[in-house]
Design a protein around this motif. Sequence first.
Motif, PDB file in Angstrom:
ATOM      1  N   ILE A  29      -8.459  75.510  28.147  1.00  0.00           N
ATOM      2  CA  ILE A  29      -7.825  76.831  28.168  1.00  0.00           C
ATOM      3  C   ILE A  29      -6.311  76.700  28.214  1.00  0.00           C
ATOM      4  N   ALA A  30      -5.816  75.793  29.043  1.00  0.00           N
ATOM      5  CA  ALA A  30      -4.366  75.590  29.137  1.00  0.00           C
ATOM      6  C   ALA A  30      -3.799  75.146  27.794  1.00  0.00           C
ATOM      7  N   PHE A  31      -4.486  74.225  27.141  1.00  0.00           N
ATOM      8  CA  PHE A  31      -4.016  73.718  25.846  1.00  0.00           C
ATOM      9  C   PHE A  31      -4.002  74.831  24.799  1.00  0.00           C
ATOM     10  N   VAL A  32      -5.105  75.577  24.713  1.00  0.00           N
ATOM     11  CA  VAL A  32      -5.190  76.654  23.727  1.00  0.00           C
ATOM     12  C   VAL A  32      -4.165  77.747  24.042  1.00  0.00           C
ATOM     13  N   GLY A  33      -3.957  78.015  25.329  1.00  0.00           N
ATOM     14  CA  GLY A  33      -2.972  79.019  25.703  1.00  0.00           C
ATOM     15  C   GLY A  33      -1.575  78.644  25.252  1.00  0.00           C
ATOM     16  N   ILE A  34      -1.202  77.400  25.490  1.00  0.00           N
ATOM     17  CA  ILE A  34       0.126  76.936  25.080  1.00  0.00           C
ATOM     18  C   ILE A  34       0.243  76.952  23.558  1.00  0.00           C
ATOM     19  N   ALA A  50       6.379  75.995  23.727  1.00  0.00           N
ATOM     20  CA  ALA A  50       5.873  74.677  23.325  1.00  0.00           C
ATOM     21  C   ALA A  50       4.781  74.815  22.268  1.00  0.00           C
ATOM     22  N   ASN A  51       4.691  73.834  21.375  1.00  0.00           N
ATOM     23  CA  ASN A  51       3.629  73.825  20.377  1.00  0.00           C
ATOM     24  C   ASN A  51       3.640  72.493  19.642  1.00  0.00           C
ATOM     25  N   LEU A  52       2.482  72.098  19.144  1.00  0.00           N
ATOM     26  CA  LEU A  52       2.417  70.890  18.322  1.00  0.00           C
ATOM     27  C   LEU A  52       2.901  71.172  16.902  1.00  0.00           C
ATOM     28  N   LEU A  53       2.880  72.449  16.526  1.00  0.00           N
ATOM     29  CA  LEU A  53       3.318  72.861  15.202  1.00  0.00           C
ATOM     30  C   LEU A  53       4.675  73.530  15.282  1.00  0.00           C
ATOM     31  N   ILE A  54       5.296  73.696  14.146  1.00  0.00           N
ATOM     32  CA  ILE A  54       6.536  74.464  14.054  1.00  0.00           C
ATOM     33  C   ILE A  54       6.137  75.890  13.711  1.00  0.00           C
ATOM     34  N   VAL A  55       6.451  76.826  14.599  1.00  0.00           N
ATOM     35  CA  VAL A  55       5.942  78.189  14.465  1.00  0.00           C
ATOM     36  C   VAL A  55       7.089  79.196  14.386  1.00  0.00           C
ATOM     37  N   GLY A  56       6.713  80.479  14.429  1.00  0.00           N
ATOM     38  CA  GLY A  56       7.701  81.534  14.253  1.00  0.00           C
ATOM     39  C   GLY A  56       8.827  81.511  15.260  1.00  0.00           C
ATOM     40  N   PHE A 108       1.385  68.583  26.037  1.00  0.00           N
ATOM     41  CA  PHE A 108       0.463  67.740  26.802  1.00  0.00           C
ATOM     42  C   PHE A 108       0.820  67.720  28.290  1.00  0.00           C
ATOM     43  N   VAL A 109       2.105  67.651  28.591  1.00  0.00           N
ATOM     44  CA  VAL A 109       2.527  67.633  29.997  1.00  0.00           C
ATOM     45  C   VAL A 109       2.176  68.957  30.672  1.00  0.00           C
ATOM     46  N   LEU A 110       2.488  70.075  30.021  1.00  0.00           N
ATOM     47  CA  LEU A 110       2.229  71.380  30.633  1.00  0.00           C
ATOM     48  C   LEU A 110       0.742  71.697  30.703  1.00  0.00           C
ATOM     49  N   THR A 111      -0.036  71.157  29.775  1.00  0.00           N
ATOM     50  CA  THR A 111      -1.489  71.337  29.849  1.00  0.00           C
ATOM     51  C   THR A 111      -2.021  70.750  31.150  1.00  0.00           C
ATOM     52  N   VAL A 112      -1.572  69.550  31.472  1.00  0.00           N
ATOM     53  CA  VAL A 112      -2.002  68.895  32.716  1.00  0.00           C
ATOM     54  C   VAL A 112      -1.484  69.666  33.928  1.00  0.00           C
ATOM     55  N   VAL A 113      -0.220  70.084  33.884  1.00  0.00           N
ATOM     56  CA  VAL A 113       0.372  70.820  35.013  1.00  0.00           C
ATOM     57  C   VAL A 113      -0.385  72.119  35.255  1.00  0.00           C
ATOM     58  N   ALA A 114      -0.650  72.871  34.193  1.00  0.00           N
ATOM     59  CA  ALA A 114      -1.352  74.155  34.331  1.00  0.00           C
ATOM     60  C   ALA A 114      -2.752  73.958  34.902  1.00  0.00           C
ATOM     61  N   ALA A 115      -3.452  72.936  34.441  1.00  0.00           N
ATOM     62  CA  ALA A 115      -4.808  72.673  34.928  1.00  0.00           C
ATOM     63  C   ALA A 115      -4.793  72.276  36.402  1.00  0.00           C
ATOM     64  N   LEU A 116      -3.844  71.422  36.796  1.00  0.00           N
ATOM     65  CA  LEU A 116      -3.766  70.987  38.190  1.00  0.00           C
ATOM     66  C   LEU A 116      -3.403  72.148  39.115  1.00  0.00           C
ATOM     67  N   VAL A 117      -2.476  72.992  38.687  1.00  0.00           N
ATOM     68  CA  VAL A 117      -2.114  74.156  39.501  1.00  0.00           C
ATOM     69  C   VAL A 117      -3.326  75.060  39.682  1.00  0.00           C
TER      70      VAL A 117
END
Length: 509
Positions: free
Chosen positions: A132-137, A182-188, A224-233
């Motif tokens: 969920i954290a990854f998809v949210g970001i 943040a994103n793995l792609l270049i977006v709007g 990737f860093v924020l995915t882990v942070v969000a999940a741990l929080v």
Amino acid sequence: MKKPEQNGEKKGIFIRFLNVVEKLGNKLPDPFMIFVYLALGVIVASFIFSLFDAAVVHPGTGETLAIQNLLSGLGLQYIVTSMLENFTGFAPLGTVLAIMLGIGLAEKVGLLEVVIRKTILKAPASLVTYAIAFVGIMGNIASDAAQILIPPLAAMVFYKIGRHPLAGLAVGFASAGAGFTANLLIVGTDALLSGISTEAAAILNDQIIVTPADNWYFNIVSVFVLTVVAALVTEKIIEPKLGKYEGDKIIDVSAEENPKANKGLRNAGLAALAYLTIIVVLIAWPGSSLRNEEGGLIPSPFLTGIVPFILGLFLVLGVAYGKTTGAIKTSRDAVGFMGESIKDMSGFIVLIFAASQFIAYFTWTNIGTWIAVNGAELLTEINFTGIYLIIGYILFTSMLNFLISSGSAKWALEAPVFVPLFMQLGYHPAFTQMAYRIGDSSTNIVTPLNPYFIVVLSFVREYDKKAGMGTLISLMIPYTLSFLLVWIIMFLIFFYAGWQFGPGITPYL
């Protein structure tokens, strides 16, 4: 759930503070009018500066630039003749609208929502929070829509696996909102902010171009860093705080989707693979005009003109999925969906009309150059020019979110001042832009002025009818503080290690 009175005791002081902020924020005019007033302020300021014959020596050319008076005959002529050009020539306008044609089509045919559903629901139970954290970001591909789509879906998933639905909602909203940049792609968002940065950099040097890829490397690591942070929080703070869900809400967890969705995803994937293969071939072809004269990609026409390639990717994805599922039967359907996506951007277009005039006036009068040069000299004299000045700027931007929630509006306001200022201190505009993005994104989820905050609060009340603003704020504070702290640490690591923030982009010019 904890007893209401216990929650009330913990949030009393903070709620009073937020009420004051909300009251002050509600008294501010619409962002459009803020830029109108700022443009008027520049006009008046240019007149006052001219009375004192103010001037500044351009640091690049050595030319002495006088502050030009917009109330003079020449100034009035400029205001009248440049208005349309200021608007239509404003870099972010065409870039953002072009990208939204593709992203909007993918969203309207249902592709983005299906991808979100399948990514979350297919994840192992132990990895659901991380999914969920990854998809949210990553959800900012769909721009602001992710802040509405992901939280209720995440709550449903948590309910289905026997966890507190508000914890799922919290990580969904926090990731989509605070992780927005943040994103793995270049977006709007990349296209929008880089366009404004380029306009601001032109105040001192019109040869500097900030491309949508200039913060890409930092954003990739951030995902990737924020995915882990969000999940741990979520698992270490939010779920223990909420306890076991004892509400009486019954959720229908059956997923309704187009019966051809799976086939649509497959065909969209194949189409995207074919499209990307063609792009790679065009780049790798001997003597390709998409590479620079030395045969490299940093910089290159490909990176400078990356927006059309991004537009093409989302058009291919949207058309392939829509044709397969039946959402697109004729070309008229595709055009209609793209038209709807541009309608959704109407507020942005209106805002840009006013913002473009302010920035143009600010540039023409030379006030921006005067502030940048003299501000840099002042900071140098007081010996406050290092990286901690940038950290202070990140914190300043994060606090400004409580008064102006629109990220594009804030950057259009800040960039003409801070980009030239930090350029004078030797920092690259893309580096300053990344600092802005950290401050802006981190506090998105705790400002009541965020229009999606109220929407998400309505989702919260479906599970806790007594929930108020403080309920959602108390859930979001741990994410905001964690994201901001971790991001600043990452920023410092990149800075001191000399790592690139994007292709060829280091902290210094």
